[in-house]
Structures are given as C-alpha cells and as structure tokens.
Design a protein around this motif. Structure first.
Motif, mmCIF file in Angstrom:
data_model
loop_
_atom_site.group_PDB
_atom_site.id
_atom_site.type_symbol
_atom_site.label_atom_id
_atom_site.label_comp_id
_atom_site.label_asym_id
_atom_site.label_seq_id
_atom_site.Cartn_x
_atom_site.Cartn_y
_atom_site.Cartn_z
ATOM 1 N N GLU A 425 17.831 -28.090 14.171
ATOM 2 C CA GLU A 425 18.103 -26.663 14.285
ATOM 3 C C GLU A 425 16.985 -25.931 15.028
ATOM 4 O O GLU A 425 17.185 -24.813 15.507
ATOM 5 N N ASN A 426 15.800 -26.543 15.107
ATOM 6 C CA ASN A 426 14.644 -25.835 15.667
ATOM 7 C C ASN A 426 13.881 -26.727 16.639
ATOM 8 O O ASN A 426 12.746 -27.140 16.378
ATOM 9 N N HIS A 428 11.794 -27.113 19.866
ATOM 10 C CA HIS A 428 10.928 -26.268 20.683
ATOM 11 C C HIS A 428 10.813 -26.874 22.073
ATOM 12 O O HIS A 428 10.472 -28.050 22.225
ATOM 13 N N ASN A 446 12.825 -21.473 21.024
ATOM 14 C CA ASN A 446 11.811 -21.331 19.973
ATOM 15 C C ASN A 446 10.392 -21.289 20.548
ATOM 16 O O ASN A 446 9.448 -21.801 19.936
#
Length: 542
Positions: A425-426, A428, A446
């Motif tokens: 979900e995150n 970078h 992100n």
C-alpha cells in the motif's frame, strides 16, 4: 553306509527337539512371525515390490494412471514417437492397433433420437446414420482391448449422458487394465467452437468418483474458418482451463488437446498453462485440416519431448515431426526467435505482497499474469539510473471480472527508484502509470517531492494491449507507450518503428540515485494484466 548315517542324524535331531522343548517353541514362533511379516509387507505394498520403488519408478506400477511414456519404453521419453490409432471404434480396427495409443469414441446407443438407451457403444453421433453402422457395445470393446497386446486407450466422450454408465463399466475392468487409460472430454468452448456437449461440473464429479486413476485429457470445442490467421486459444480460454483444473484439484497426468490449425497464435498461452498446471499437450488434426509444418515445429521448439504428443492422423506429418523435432529451431517462423530474444525470465524477479490471495501471481517463461493489487514483482537485480538502461514490456488487460474501469486507477504501475516497498500500500518511489483506457501518468509515490507530475492520454485499441518502456535518465523519467492492435498474433511481436506516445518528466535533483529495483504492480484489481516481452535492455543508442 550313507543311508545309515542319515538315519542316525535324523534320530539325533529328534532327540534334540524332544529334549529341548524351548528350542521347538522358538522355531515355531519364528515361522509364525516370519509368515505374518510377509503378509503385512504384501498388504502394505500391494505386492512384493516396495511402495517407494513404485513411486520412484512408475513403470513398476502398471495401472491406468501410469505415465504413457514410461509404459511405451520404445518412445525414449519422446511423445512424438507414440503411435496413435484414431477413431478405433470397431473390433476389426482393434486388431490393427497393437503397440499404439488407441483413440475411440463413446456414445449412447440411439443417442439424440427417441430410441436413446443407457447402453454405451463405440462411435460418434454424426457417423451413426442407421442401426446398421452402429459400433460394438463398450463392454464388448473392452473385452477385446484387454487381450490385444501392448497398448493404451483414450476414450473420447461425445456427451455427458454417456459418461456415468461408461465409467461404471470401465471400473469393472480396472484390474485387467494394466496400461494407460486417457479419459477425454471437451469441457470448454474454444476457437470457433460450439457450446460443449459435456457439462464440466457433472463430468468432473463423475470422473473423480468413479475413475480418477487416469490421464485427464481436456479440450476445447473448436471449429474451422476460411481465414485462421487471427484465430487461436486466447488468454481467456487458457485461464478458464487453469481455474477449472485448480477448482477440481486435478492432479497429473493431465493433457490438453489442441487443434493443429489453431496453434500458430496459441503457443505462449498453452505453454503458460502447462507450466502452471504441470501438464502436457496433445496436438491433433482433423481429416479436413491443412496444417503448416512450421506450426508443428513451434510446438516442438517450445515444449519438451516428454510434454508433447502428436495425433496427426497423417503418416507424412508424423514422420516429419519425429525426424525434425530436435532440429525444430531451424524450421520455425523467424518471428518465434524474435520473441525468444525478449522472453520473460521469472527467475530474475521476486514475488512480493499478500500470498494468501490464491492465483494472484502466475509466472511462466511465456508471460506473467497479475490478478490482484495486493501482490507485485520486483527485479532481483538493482540498477543505477542510466540513459542506456531501459525496462521494456507488453501488457494486455483482461476484463475477466466484468467490472467497469476507473479512470486514472485501473491499470499497471511501474515503479522506478523505489526506496521502500515492503508494504504494497505504501511503495516509495517514482510511479509510471499506464491505464487500460490509455491514460499515462508519471509522478512521485509517497515522496516529499510532489512537484513533478505529468499526464498524457493515448487512444486505446480494441484489444486493450500496449507495449511500453521506461528509462531513468538521472534527471528525467521517460515513459513510452505504443498501442498494439493485434496483441494475440505471432506477428504482434514486431515492434513499432515510431512511438505513439511519450512522457518525459523532469525529476528533483535531490532524489536518491543509488541502485534500486524495478517494480510492477496493478493499481486496482478490476483487470488481469498479462505481461510478456518483459526485459531490461542496455542500449548505447538511447
């Protein structure tokens, strides 16, 4: 003198036994124990051969599910050397089919008429024009086949009505069937085919209950057309078969039967299917079909000899395949070798994400299938930004869940310079997005630096297929996209000379320029992504 000496020895032995009763009891116990152990051994192993040897050497266990190539030892583990007797629906034909795989058709007597019975006979409904040309009953045919030399049999069911009663009769012969038994049915609709006559749910339920010890031969219904250049077994068709095998928990041996005239545009799909189900293919030819030998060589080139059979019903074609299959590289279409130069290498990528989602990442050398946004893949090797290094690939979006696409969300993400990617979900990094609707976007994901974003829109084709490339030039990210209109044909491997769309996005200078992997991930789960031609190329011309 000799007789007297023997008699004396016997008398001494008797006195010894009479004087030593414990010895007698010990001897009796040893005999009883030995007999009991032999009985237990025989029952546990199903014979005197140890069970583990049967497992390691299948030819020692002659049953109906024995590997066909083990049974026909003269094949040298090469499916093209197996001889086939096609349409062997009479007793007379059986006498000519020694040392072959015998293919025969099963139907009900009077099938499709008011006089239909529950008696399974040999033959196809389309050939049964009168009672005079009806084939023998299945039981009579099996009586003959069990006493007819070395062979294997393949029973082709023409309707679901004939399956249960036929397998009940076949089961009664199981102890006599010491050779391969293939059970075949066309369970899915294929290229130009009609709706299957065999209901797949009923078929698998009956087969697994009555006769699971067999080679499961599965196929698609097919037809013909005046122009087959665009025809083939599609990704949707092979995915349907994949999920069918998994749903019913079918174990090898499994063989998919495919029509020779339809394989030109189908080999990547079929190879992906066999790789993901540990299966083989059988290429068959209808009498009216005109087959290109280079298509047969395509199968021989991509499938190992022990994973491909040929029932071509043509002596010249059979001889050609046997003679040339090990030199197939010299006889295939040049476009096949072009595709081989950009083939996907699963061993160069790592799976990440929620593995609890079944069937979410399905890789093969032919393609990578992504089905969920909760999983993704990244390169094992990390790369430094370089204008000479480019990630190339092709993606085809399938709407298998019949869902509406969301603008700017339904599509494929390609992450460049990812610094954190343990959480799907995150992630970078720098995100390059390619939507099913032709929407393109390059932006930060992100990251603190959010002032670099650029979008573009390209008109999509009817096949929802795109060829893409991403280059990280240190100061710029370049995303190039081409619309591919005939994504499923062999000719679609030919690259475009011009780029249809390009996004060149300047990125902040303070972004990390160390070594990083590339990541591929779905933005949402509304589409399946079939990704092939995925490779990283170092090109000094960039």
């Amino acid at each position: 003198m000799a007789t007297s000496s023997v008699n004396q020895d016997i008398e001494r032995f008797k006195r010894l036994i009479n004087l030593n009763r414990p010895f007698r009891k010990h001897l009796i116990c040893q005999l009883v124990t030995g007999t009991l152990l032999i009985y237990i051994w025989y029952q546990f192993n199903g014979g005197f051969i140890p069970w583990f040897m049967k497992h390691r050497i299948p030819s020692l266990s002659l049953g109906t599910d024995i590997n066909t190539l083990y049974y026909f030892s003269q094949s040298d583990d090469d499916g093209s050397k197996i001889k086939w007797s096609h349409g062997t629906n009479t007793i007379a034909d059986l006498d000519k089919a020694l040392s072959k795989m015998i293919e025969a058709d099963v139907m009900l007597k009077g099938e499709g008429t008011d006089e239909q019975t529950l008696i399974p006979i040999m033959g196809e409904p389309r050939t049964m024009t009168s009672k005079d040309n009806e084939g023998p009953q299945l039981s009579d045919w099996l009586d003959k086949v069990t006493y007819t030399g070395s062979k294997g049999i393949k029973l082709d069911f023409q309707s679901i009505d004939a399956v249960e009663i036929s397998l009940q009769k076949l089961k009664k012969y199981q102890s006599k069937l010491r050779f391969p038994v293939w059970l075949h049915a066309n369970v899915l609709q294929g290229p130009h085919g009609n709706k299957p006559e065999v209901d797949k749910t009923r078929y698998f339920r009956i087969m697994k209950r009555l006769f699971p010890q067999c080679t499961k031969s599965l196929g698609w219904t097919t037809g013909t057309h005046t122009d087959l250049t665009l025809s083939g077994y599609t990704w949707d068709m092979v995915l349907d078969m994949y999920h069918l095998v998994k749903e019913w928990d079918l174990e090898p041996p499994i063989v998919y039967t495919v029509r020779a005239t339809l394989i030109r545009n189908s080999v990547p799909q079929l190879k992906w299917l066999t790789d993901n189900t540990r299966s083989s293919v059988l290429v068959w030819k209808a009498p009216e079909d005109r087959v290109m030998v280079e298509d047969l060589m395509y199968i021989a080139f991509k499938f190992a000899p022990h994973n491909s059979y040929f029932d071509l019903n043509d002596k010249n074609l059979d001889n050609f395949v046997q003679t040339n299959r090990h030199q197939s590289k010299e006889k295939i279409n040049p476009l096949v070798l072009k595709r081989e130069s950009v083939i996907f290498k699963p061993q160069a990528w790592v799976k990440m994400g929620l593995y609890i989602e079944e069937h979410s990442i399905l890789p093969s050398e032919e393609a990578l299938v992504l089905t969920s946004r909760a999983v993704y893949v990244l390169t094992k090797t990390k790369f430094k930004p370089s204008e000479h290094l480019t990630l190339h690939g092709r993606v085809q979006f399938l709407n298998r869940k019949n869902r509406e696409a969301v603008f700017g969300e339904t599509g494929l993400n390609i992450y460049v310079r990812p610094t954190a990617y343990a959480d799907f979900e995150n992630i970078h990094g720098i995100r390059c997005f390619l939507g099913v609707d032709g929407f393109m976007k390059v932006t930060g994901s992100n990251l603190k630096e959010k002032d670099f974003t650029k979008t573009h829109r390209i008109t999509p084709g009817t096949g929802a297929c795109y060829r893409f490339s991403v280059t990280d030039k240190k100061t710029d990210i370049v995303l190039r996209v081409n619309v591919v209109h005939d994504c499923h044909t062999l000719e679609s491997v030919i690259p475009h000379e011009e780029t249809h769309a390009e996004l060149k996005v300047p990125i902040p200078k303070d972004l990390d320029q160390e070594e990083h992997p590339f990541i591929l991930k779905l933005e949402d789960s509304k589409r399946h992504a079939i990704i092939d031609e995925l490779h990283i190329k170092y090109d000094t011309k960039n």
